[in-house]
Design a protein around this motif. Sequence first.
Motif, PDB file in Angstrom:
ATOM      1  N   CYS A  13      -1.888   0.335   6.708  1.00 31.10           N
ATOM      2  CA  CYS A  13      -3.332   0.472   6.819  1.00 31.10           C
ATOM      3  C   CYS A  13      -3.981  -0.896   6.666  1.00 31.10           C
ATOM      4  O   CYS A  13      -3.764  -1.585   5.666  1.00 31.10           O
ATOM      5  CB  CYS A  13      -3.847   1.418   5.741  1.00 31.10           C
ATOM      6  SG  CYS A  13      -5.647   1.613   5.728  1.00 31.10           S
ATOM      7  N   LYS A  14      -4.765  -1.284   7.654  1.00 28.89           N
ATOM      8  CA  LYS A  14      -5.520  -2.525   7.545  1.00 28.89           C
ATOM      9  C   LYS A  14      -6.860  -2.231   6.883  1.00 28.89           C
ATOM     10  O   LYS A  14      -7.623  -1.393   7.342  1.00 28.89           O
ATOM     11  CB  LYS A  14      -5.751  -3.157   8.926  1.00 28.89           C
ATOM     12  CG  LYS A  14      -6.556  -4.446   8.836  1.00 28.89           C
ATOM     13  CD  LYS A  14      -6.767  -5.096  10.186  1.00 28.89           C
ATOM     14  CE  LYS A  14      -7.625  -6.341  10.043  1.00 28.89           C
ATOM     15  NZ  LYS A  14      -7.883  -7.017  11.330  1.00 28.89           N
ATOM     16  N   VAL A  15      -7.134  -2.954   5.792  1.00 24.05           N
ATOM     17  CA  VAL A  15      -8.358  -2.786   5.019  1.00 24.05           C
ATOM     18  C   VAL A  15      -9.112  -4.108   5.007  1.00 24.05           C
ATOM     19  O   VAL A  15      -8.519  -5.158   4.752  1.00 24.05           O
ATOM     20  CB  VAL A  15      -8.055  -2.355   3.568  1.00 24.05           C
ATOM     21  CG1 VAL A  15      -9.344  -2.103   2.802  1.00 24.05           C
ATOM     22  CG2 VAL A  15      -7.157  -1.124   3.538  1.00 24.05           C
ATOM     23  N   VAL A  54       1.272   1.357  -1.853  1.00 18.08           N
ATOM     24  CA  VAL A  54       0.756   2.395  -2.742  1.00 18.08           C
ATOM     25  C   VAL A  54       1.477   3.694  -2.442  1.00 18.08           C
ATOM     26  O   VAL A  54       1.649   4.060  -1.275  1.00 18.08           O
ATOM     27  CB  VAL A  54      -0.763   2.572  -2.537  1.00 18.08           C
ATOM     28  CG1 VAL A  54      -1.293   3.724  -3.384  1.00 18.08           C
ATOM     29  CG2 VAL A  54      -1.504   1.283  -2.866  1.00 18.08           C
ATOM     30  N   MET A  55       1.912   4.394  -3.469  1.00 21.11           N
ATOM     31  CA  MET A  55       2.570   5.687  -3.282  1.00 21.11           C
ATOM     32  C   MET A  55       1.520   6.788  -3.230  1.00 21.11           C
ATOM     33  O   MET A  55       0.621   6.844  -4.078  1.00 21.11           O
ATOM     34  CB  MET A  55       3.543   5.959  -4.421  1.00 21.11           C
ATOM     35  CG  MET A  55       4.323   7.261  -4.267  1.00 21.11           C
ATOM     36  SD  MET A  55       5.320   7.304  -2.740  1.00 21.11           S
ATOM     37  CE  MET A  55       6.537   6.035  -3.108  1.00 21.11           C
ATOM     38  N   THR A  56       1.610   7.634  -2.216  1.00 19.17           N
ATOM     39  CA  THR A  56       0.687   8.755  -2.088  1.00 19.17           C
ATOM     40  C   THR A  56       1.443  10.065  -2.228  1.00 19.17           C
ATOM     41  O   THR A  56       2.664  10.117  -2.090  1.00 19.17           O
ATOM     42  CB  THR A  56      -0.021   8.724  -0.719  1.00 19.17           C
ATOM     43  OG1 THR A  56       0.941   9.020   0.314  1.00 19.17           O
ATOM     44  CG2 THR A  56      -0.654   7.367  -0.456  1.00 19.17           C
ATOM     45  N   SER A  57       0.702  11.140  -2.479  1.00 23.47           N
ATOM     46  CA  SER A  57       1.341  12.446  -2.640  1.00 23.47           C
ATOM     47  C   SER A  57       1.684  13.077  -1.299  1.00 23.47           C
ATOM     48  O   SER A  57       2.629  13.848  -1.188  1.00 23.47           O
ATOM     49  CB  SER A  57       0.416  13.383  -3.425  1.00 23.47           C
ATOM     50  OG  SER A  57      -0.839  13.497  -2.766  1.00 23.47           O
ATOM     51  N   VAL A  62       2.489   3.805   1.321  1.00 28.03           N
ATOM     52  CA  VAL A  62       1.554   3.265   2.306  1.00 28.03           C
ATOM     53  C   VAL A  62       1.323   1.792   1.993  1.00 28.03           C
ATOM     54  O   VAL A  62       1.019   1.432   0.859  1.00 28.03           O
ATOM     55  CB  VAL A  62       0.210   4.022   2.282  1.00 28.03           C
ATOM     56  CG1 VAL A  62      -0.821   3.329   3.151  1.00 28.03           C
ATOM     57  CG2 VAL A  62       0.405   5.458   2.730  1.00 28.03           C
ATOM     58  N   SER A  63       1.499   0.954   3.003  1.00 30.19           N
ATOM     59  CA  SER A  63       1.273  -0.476   2.846  1.00 30.19           C
ATOM     60  C   SER A  63      -0.166  -0.809   3.213  1.00 30.19           C
ATOM     61  O   SER A  63      -0.574  -0.651   4.355  1.00 30.19           O
ATOM     62  CB  SER A  63       2.237  -1.259   3.734  1.00 30.19           C
ATOM     63  OG  SER A  63       1.979  -2.647   3.648  1.00 30.19           O
ATOM     64  N   LEU A  64      -0.939  -1.248   2.227  1.00 31.05           N
ATOM     65  CA  LEU A  64      -2.315  -1.657   2.466  1.00 31.05           C
ATOM     66  C   LEU A  64      -2.340  -3.154   2.773  1.00 31.05           C
ATOM     67  O   LEU A  64      -1.953  -3.970   1.937  1.00 31.05           O
ATOM     68  CB  LEU A  64      -3.197  -1.357   1.253  1.00 31.05           C
ATOM     69  CG  LEU A  64      -3.322   0.111   0.834  1.00 31.05           C
ATOM     70  CD1 LEU A  64      -4.234   0.234  -0.375  1.00 31.05           C
ATOM     71  CD2 LEU A  64      -3.831   0.978   1.978  1.00 31.05           C
ATOM     72  N   GLN A  65      -2.771  -3.507   3.974  1.00 31.09           N
ATOM     73  CA  GLN A  65      -2.931  -4.911   4.361  1.00 31.09           C
ATOM     74  C   GLN A  65      -4.407  -5.236   4.218  1.00 31.09           C
ATOM     75  O   GLN A  65      -5.227  -4.784   5.014  1.00 31.09           O
ATOM     76  CB  GLN A  65      -2.463  -5.120   5.798  1.00 31.09           C
ATOM     77  CG  GLN A  65      -0.997  -4.782   6.014  1.00 31.09           C
ATOM     78  CD  GLN A  65      -0.558  -4.997   7.457  1.00 31.09           C
ATOM     79  OE1 GLN A  65      -1.386  -5.166   8.346  1.00 31.09           O
ATOM     80  NE2 GLN A  65       0.740  -4.991   7.681  1.00 31.09           N
ATOM     81  N   ALA A 170      -5.526   4.916   0.488  1.00 24.47           N
ATOM     82  CA  ALA A 170      -4.153   5.254   0.888  1.00 24.47           C
ATOM     83  C   ALA A 170      -3.979   6.761   1.066  1.00 24.47           C
ATOM     84  O   ALA A 170      -3.329   7.215   2.007  1.00 24.47           O
ATOM     85  CB  ALA A 170      -3.172   4.718  -0.151  1.00 24.47           C
ATOM     86  N   ASP A 171      -4.579   7.539   0.181  1.00 17.88           N
ATOM     87  CA  ASP A 171      -4.455   8.998   0.259  1.00 17.88           C
ATOM     88  C   ASP A 171      -5.154   9.576   1.484  1.00 17.88           C
ATOM     89  O   ASP A 171      -4.797  10.647   1.957  1.00 17.88           O
ATOM     90  CB  ASP A 171      -5.045   9.647  -0.998  1.00 17.88           C
ATOM     91  CG  ASP A 171      -4.174   9.445  -2.228  1.00 17.88           C
ATOM     92  OD1 ASP A 171      -2.976   9.125  -2.065  1.00 17.88           O
ATOM     93  OD2 ASP A 171      -4.694   9.585  -3.345  1.00 17.88           O
TER      94      ASP A 171
END
Length: 200
Positions: A13-15, A54-57, A62-65, A170-171
């Motif tokens: 995910c690009k943030v 980040v670990m999601t349920s 999920v890799s936050l860029q 991320a969630d």
Amino acid sequence: MDKRLQVRKSSICKVVMLGDAGSGKTCLLRRFMNDMFDASTQPTIGAAFGTKTVMTSNNGPVSLQIWDTAGQERYQALANLYYRNANAAVVCCDLTDLRSFERLEYWIKQLRNAEKGCKIYACGNKADLIWDGIKNRAVTLQDLQIFQTKVFETSSKMSYNVFQLFQMIADDLEPVENNSSVSTQVNVNAVEKQNEKKCC
């Protein structure tokens, strides 16, 4: 109905971090990335970049860029380079600075023009200044809700709601097959040199 972010199955995910200079974007990023706070943090020049998983349920890791963009006026014309392919944006203001809140409309408009599908999170930062009686509150959560986005009140200094903010991003992901990569390569040094040439 609130649509979930759509990214490819690689769960990247690009943030982008947006907002005027002094709104606390860099401190938010540093708290999230390294769980550190430095009150003497200098304004970002051009842009800074960091990646954290980040670990999601629902979606696993999920890799936050995350791109921390400069809020100074001279860099604003370059900001749309960083908007490209953004899945999420954290649009920041200082809860004690009405001007930084009023400027959120500009940042959100620019972002929506560039990336209509980007999910926006409005963030009122520096809540600790209010709690400690150092400054008066100028912006409320109700004020932030006028932008019809998810809203957070944070304090990088006290680590209040910072991790919760990025966890929600991320969630909110919904992996989609065969989607193009969300990663955008930007040569920050080249961007800064280009800006210097335009400067008189």
